[in-house]
Design a protein around this motif. Structure first.
Motif, PDB file in Angstrom:
ATOM      1  N   THR A   1       0.840  -1.205   0.000  1.00  0.00           N
ATOM      2  CA  THR A   1       0.000   0.000   0.000  1.00  0.00           C
ATOM      3  C   THR A   1       0.877   1.258   0.000  1.00  0.00           C
ATOM      4  N   TRP A   2       1.899   1.208   0.803  1.00  0.00           N
ATOM      5  CA  TRP A   2       2.843   2.325   0.971  1.00  0.00           C
ATOM      6  C   TRP A   2       3.481   2.682  -0.383  1.00  0.00           C
ATOM      7  N   ALA A   3       4.035   1.669  -1.038  1.00  0.00           N
ATOM      8  CA  ALA A   3       4.695   1.886  -2.329  1.00  0.00           C
ATOM      9  C   ALA A   3       3.722   2.469  -3.341  1.00  0.00           C
TER      10      ALA A   3
ATOM     11  N   ALA B   1       6.353   9.788  -6.546  1.00  0.00           N
ATOM     12  CA  ALA B   1       7.699   9.195  -6.502  1.00  0.00           C
ATOM     13  C   ALA B   1       7.968   8.509  -7.843  1.00  0.00           C
ATOM     14  N   ASP B   2       9.198   8.644  -8.353  1.00  0.00           N
ATOM     15  CA  ASP B   2       9.526   8.067  -9.658  1.00  0.00           C
ATOM     16  C   ASP B   2       9.730   6.560  -9.580  1.00  0.00           C
ATOM     17  N   LEU B   3      10.276   6.101  -8.466  1.00  0.00           N
ATOM     18  CA  LEU B   3      10.463   4.670  -8.278  1.00  0.00           C
ATOM     19  C   LEU B   3      10.442   4.358  -6.791  1.00  0.00           C
ATOM     20  N   VAL B   4      10.523   3.052  -6.485  1.00  0.00           N
ATOM     21  CA  VAL B   4      10.361   2.614  -5.101  1.00  0.00           C
ATOM     22  C   VAL B   4      11.642   1.936  -4.640  1.00  0.00           C
ATOM     23  N   CYS B   5      12.108   2.329  -3.451  1.00  0.00           N
ATOM     24  CA  CYS B   5      13.310   1.725  -2.873  1.00  0.00           C
ATOM     25  C   CYS B   5      12.885   0.915  -1.648  1.00  0.00           C
TER      26      CYS B   5
ATOM     27  N   LYS C   1       5.378  -8.948  -4.892  1.00  0.00           N
ATOM     28  CA  LYS C   1       4.076  -8.295  -4.719  1.00  0.00           C
ATOM     29  C   LYS C   1       4.159  -6.806  -5.067  1.00  0.00           C
ATOM     30  N   ILE C   2       5.232  -6.141  -4.605  1.00  0.00           N
ATOM     31  CA  ILE C   2       5.365  -4.707  -4.903  1.00  0.00           C
ATOM     32  C   ILE C   2       5.526  -4.508  -6.412  1.00  0.00           C
ATOM     33  N   LEU C   3       6.291  -5.403  -7.033  1.00  0.00           N
ATOM     34  CA  LEU C   3       6.449  -5.338  -8.493  1.00  0.00           C
ATOM     35  C   LEU C   3       5.098  -5.433  -9.186  1.00  0.00           C
TER      36      LEU C   3
ATOM     37  N   VAL D   1       3.083  -1.860  -8.464  1.00  0.00           N
ATOM     38  CA  VAL D   1       3.483  -0.610  -9.114  1.00  0.00           C
ATOM     39  C   VAL D   1       4.080  -0.918 -10.486  1.00  0.00           C
ATOM     40  N   ASP D   2       3.933   0.026 -11.414  1.00  0.00           N
ATOM     41  CA  ASP D   2       4.389  -0.255 -12.783  1.00  0.00           C
ATOM     42  C   ASP D   2       5.778   0.317 -13.051  1.00  0.00           C
ATOM     43  N   ARG D   3       6.490   0.646 -11.964  1.00  0.00           N
ATOM     44  CA  ARG D   3       7.798   1.304 -12.099  1.00  0.00           C
ATOM     45  C   ARG D   3       8.930   0.401 -11.606  1.00  0.00           C
ATOM     46  N   PRO D   4      10.192   0.775 -11.939  1.00  0.00           N
ATOM     47  CA  PRO D   4      11.327  -0.027 -11.465  1.00  0.00           C
ATOM     48  C   PRO D   4      11.490   0.069  -9.938  1.00  0.00           C
ATOM     49  N   LEU D   5      12.160  -0.900  -9.359  1.00  0.00           N
ATOM     50  CA  LEU D   5      12.400  -0.908  -7.918  1.00  0.00           C
ATOM     51  C   LEU D   5      13.898  -0.844  -7.636  1.00  0.00           C
ATOM     52  N   ILE D   6      14.201  -0.340  -6.433  1.00  0.00           N
ATOM     53  CA  ILE D   6      15.540  -0.478  -5.859  1.00  0.00           C
ATOM     54  C   ILE D   6      15.363  -1.433  -4.683  1.00  0.00           C
ATOM     55  N   VAL D   7      16.194  -2.468  -4.601  1.00  0.00           N
ATOM     56  CA  VAL D   7      16.072  -3.430  -3.508  1.00  0.00           C
ATOM     57  C   VAL D   7      17.355  -3.394  -2.677  1.00  0.00           C
TER      58      VAL D   7
END
Lengths: 325, 446
Positions: A86-88, A97-101, A125-127, A130-136
């Motif tokens: 939900t947060w992301a 936010a442009d992407l999610v870390c 699940k986060i992927l 959201v339709d954007r790239p992630l930082i893990v």
């Protein structure tokens, strides 16, 4: 008419361009893909060279609830930060936010000690959400990160995400995983331009292309050593533009993480009335830390407070407006 | 711009007459470049060469002083483009704009806020330096009246943003001796303003639409015998203003362009506070000598003052924390005692990690002259002897009752020696501060 007064520096090399996220045609599932880097000159000097990509803001989120969040963050993220998905989603869709870390803090053996399976599950699940790239990011404990991150990398193979952090003492496992699964990597050095360069060499010696490495110069918050990383970044970027290939990577700066540790972001107005409103002060601490990093050449800022993200995002757009005259 | 020995050699007669006391003109030139000898020693050098050398010895960017006495601020005379090349010398002077059409009650409230904008950070006093009165009313008597009120209420140096030379003259009759900075908003008024400022011996900031116009105007003022100038960067996008600030710095330092070798000023006019703070932060980082803003709230000014302190810190002389014993959290006599150096970056990193561990601790900050752990250890500022002495000096046996001390992992080798010298039990902590939360969690109570 007197001749025009102008002094242009001729730089010999541009910063590498890093692509984040892969769409369907490339074997991923991202609807939005992004590019950072590519600078041909120092920050915002458009009249001297191309600055082809807008600096990005990644929202910092955690896999498990953080019980020591400062007041301003806890209150303003209430209702959304309990569930990372939900947060992301909220920070991307509502805040911009442009992407999610995603920081996998919970996998730390001395922390919540969640399983590798839970970590893989959450990132997947986060992927999906959201339709954007992630930082893990791992938890920082080398042994545990080396167990968990390769599994997350494999499960997200082909998505061209950004994984971190590789450090001088522990970079091989993560680098191998990122090479195998087509991801990018964060190379972290302790406010030291020589170690930054050395680590880039080590990682590229394993076969990682230079345009898939981003430098984390380890910033301090405003008032807490900000100037050290600021000058390290200026030195590295000057070297990059002057032809040093092993420093010609974009920068990622962990602004939220650092600025919300500052006393000025946490102390209530009742304790320090001369410092003014606590919420606004915390937001401004994060904002000014971010703005300073941008002036030193930051390409990705990771941030926490929704209002700070909105302010800095709008200011980045302002800075990217090429001058009229 | 300073001339090299070879540059100077080219200007000398090259006769090697030895009358200066040196064997060759080249040897003399080298000593001149080091300012080790006076040009007067050379009997054959002409007046034009003398002037050239004198000019070359002037700073590339002029130093301009505003105000008098202890509140005096000096801006300009910068020598580098990047702080890592040497350091930035004269911190951006930050001033608050007050409009002269403010109702009296509001003006008083604003002045009260301005007076309270002083803070202490890492042992330094930081605050705003200037109050700028803007002639929004366009009326002389209003401007002068408000100027009286401001002077009675605050002792900061002033910036007079008068609309006309007449208003300016009236204002200067009150305060010329306090050396305010005068601001000329209109290019057409510049000549009149220069005349007034020259007579009153006060510095003048003026706005021009391009670098060429700035250059032409400073040359003209120089011919009139006036050089206490500040270049006010006109309203534009932040990016364009940053470009102009960068160009002025580059051209004056790297091209020796004297007509642009003056301090710079930026007025941030936006009423949206968050925007103003963002823009101001960019200008502090990139070359503004004077910055005028409209927000007076501490939550906006404190981050800007802190950024200025960071950017203008001498990279060769790191900020130091005052050596002392600092309680972190709700300490008791059973709280762990940790020791670190007084290099501010080390100290604040350790402090941050202790805070995030949420275990109350005492942090003993040693006087290592601003060196970090390993450097200080190598320089014998952070050895067993010094720590043992400091434990006695701060009477730590009275502060905690467990008589044990946690030392950084990097100096584990001194444990035995420290136990012998101090009589305290030594516990080796993690090498990096980031290991502290886990370390403190596992550290037995007491």
């Amino acid at each position: 008419m007197a001749e025009e007064l102008k002094m242009i520096t001729t730089w010999s090399q541009a910063v590498c361009e890093m692509r984040l996220g892969a769409g369907r045609q490339e074997g991923g599932s991202r609807k939005v893909t992004l590019t950072v880097g590519g600078e041909e000159t120092l920050p915002f000097l458009f009249k001297e060279g191309a600055l082809p990509h807008t600096p990005l803001i990644a929202v910092e989120i955690f896999d498990v609830p953080q019980d020591d969040e400062p007041e301003a963050l806890r209150r303003d993220l209430r209702g959304i930060s309990k569930d990372p998905v939900t947060w992301a989603k909220a920070m991307v869709e509502d805040i911009g936010a442009d992407l999610v870390c995603v920081k996998l803090a919970g996998i730390h053996p001395d922390g919540a000690n969640t399983s590798a399976g839970q970590a893989v599950n959450l990132v997947t699940k986060i992927l999906g959400a959201v339709d954007r790239p992630l930082i893990v990011l791992g938890c920082g404990e080398a042994g545990r990160d080396n167990e968990v991150l390769p599994l997350v990398s494999e499960a997200t193979k082909g998505e061209r995400l950004l994984f971190g952090d590789a450090v001088q003492e522990n970079y091989k496992t993560l680098t191998a995983a990122c090479i195998a699964d087509g991801h990018n990597i964060i190379a972290e050095s302790p406010i030291d331009v020589n170690i930054a360069k050395q680590l880039n060499i080590l990682i590229s010696d394993l076969g990682m292309p230079l345009d898939r490495i981003i430098i984390n110069p380890t910033i301090g918050a405003l008032g807490y050593g900000l100037e050290y990383a600021y000058s390290i970044m200026e030195r590295a970027r000057n070297a990059a533009l002057s032809g040093d290939r092993m420093l010609a990577m974009p920068f990622i700066c962990f602004v939220g993480q650092e600025s919300w540790r500052a006393k000025e972001a946490k102390v209530p107005a009742s304790e320090s009335p001369a410092w003014g409103d606590q919420r606004e002060r915390g937001i401004m601490w994060e904002v000014v830390t971010a703005m300073s990093c941008l002036q030193a050449g930051a390409d990705i800022l990771t941030m926490r407070h929704p209002q700070a993200i909105k302010i800095v995002k709008s200011e980045i757009q302002e800075l990217m407006k090429k001058a009229q005259s | 711009m300073a001339l090299s020995g070879l540059d100077i050699y080219k200007l000398l007669p090259k006769t090697n007459c030895k009358k200066c006391g040196f064997q060759t003109c080249l040897a003399f030139a080298m000593q001149l470049a080091k300012k080790a000898v006076s040009l007067d020693k050379c009997p054959s050098v002409g007046e034009s060469v003398r002037l050239k050398l004198e000019e070359a010895s002037l700073p590339a960017i002029r130093l301009v002083e505003i105000g008098t006495g202890e509140r005096r601020v000096a801006v300009g005379q910068e020598t580098v483009l990047f702080r890592h090349e040497e350091k930035f010398h004269h911190p951006t002077a930050i001033g608050l704009i007050v409009e002269d059409d403010l109702p009296v009650a509001e003006l008083d409230r604003t002045l009260g806020q301005i007076r309270s904008l002083r803070f202490e950070r890492v042992g330094q006093q930081i605050g705003v330096e200037l109050v700028a009165l803007r002639n929004t009313s366009a009326r002389t008597e209003v401007f002068v009246e408000q100027l009286r009120r401001i002077r009675a209420a605050v002792s900061l140096p002033l910036v007079l943003m008068a609309c006309s030379a007449e208003t300016l003259k009236a204002a200067l009759r009150l305060c010329a001796s306090e050396r305010p900075l005068v601001y000329c908003p209109k290019a057409t008024d510049l000549e009149a303003f220069v005349t007034v400022c020259k007579e009153s011996h006060v510095p003048l900031a003026f706005r021009a639409s391009s670098l060429e116009e700035f250059s032409a105007a400073t040359k003209k003022a120089a011919q009139a015998g006036f050089a206490d100038l500040v270049l006010d960067i006109p309203e534009n996008t932040t990016t364009e203003r940053l470009w102009q600030l960068t160009q002025i710095r580059r051209l004056s330092l790297k091209k020796g362009e004297r007509s642009l070798g003056f301090p710079t000023m930026v007025v941030v006019n936006t009423a949206v506070e968050s925007e103003a703070v963002c823009q101001a932060a960019a200008y502090i980082a990139k070359y503004a000598s004077i910055l005028l803003v409209r927000t007076t709230k501490p939550e906006h000014i404190l981050p800007l003052l802190t950024l200025r302190q960071n950017i203008y810190t001498d990279p060769q002389k790191p900020l130091q924390v005052e050596p002392n014993v600092y309680p972190v959290g709700a300490v008791s006599q059973d709280s762990p005692l940790l020791v670190t150096t007084n290099f501010s970056l080390t100290y604040y990193t350790v402090l941050g990690e202790i805070e995030s561990s949420r275990r109350p601790c005492y942090l003993l900050c040693m006087d290592t002259e601003g060196m970090s752990v390993l450097t200080a250890w190598a320089a014998e500022k952070f050895g067993a002897e010094q720590i043992a002495d400091t434990l006695t000096k701060f009477k730590l046996a009275d502060t905690v009752r467990h008589k044990s001390i946690v030392i950084p992992g990097y100096v584990a080798m001194m444990s035995g020696d420290l136990e012998d010298k101090s009589g305290w039990r030594v516990v080796v902590g993690p090498r990096e501060a980031s290991g502290l939360p886990v370390f403190l969690k596992n550290l037995a109570q007491g």
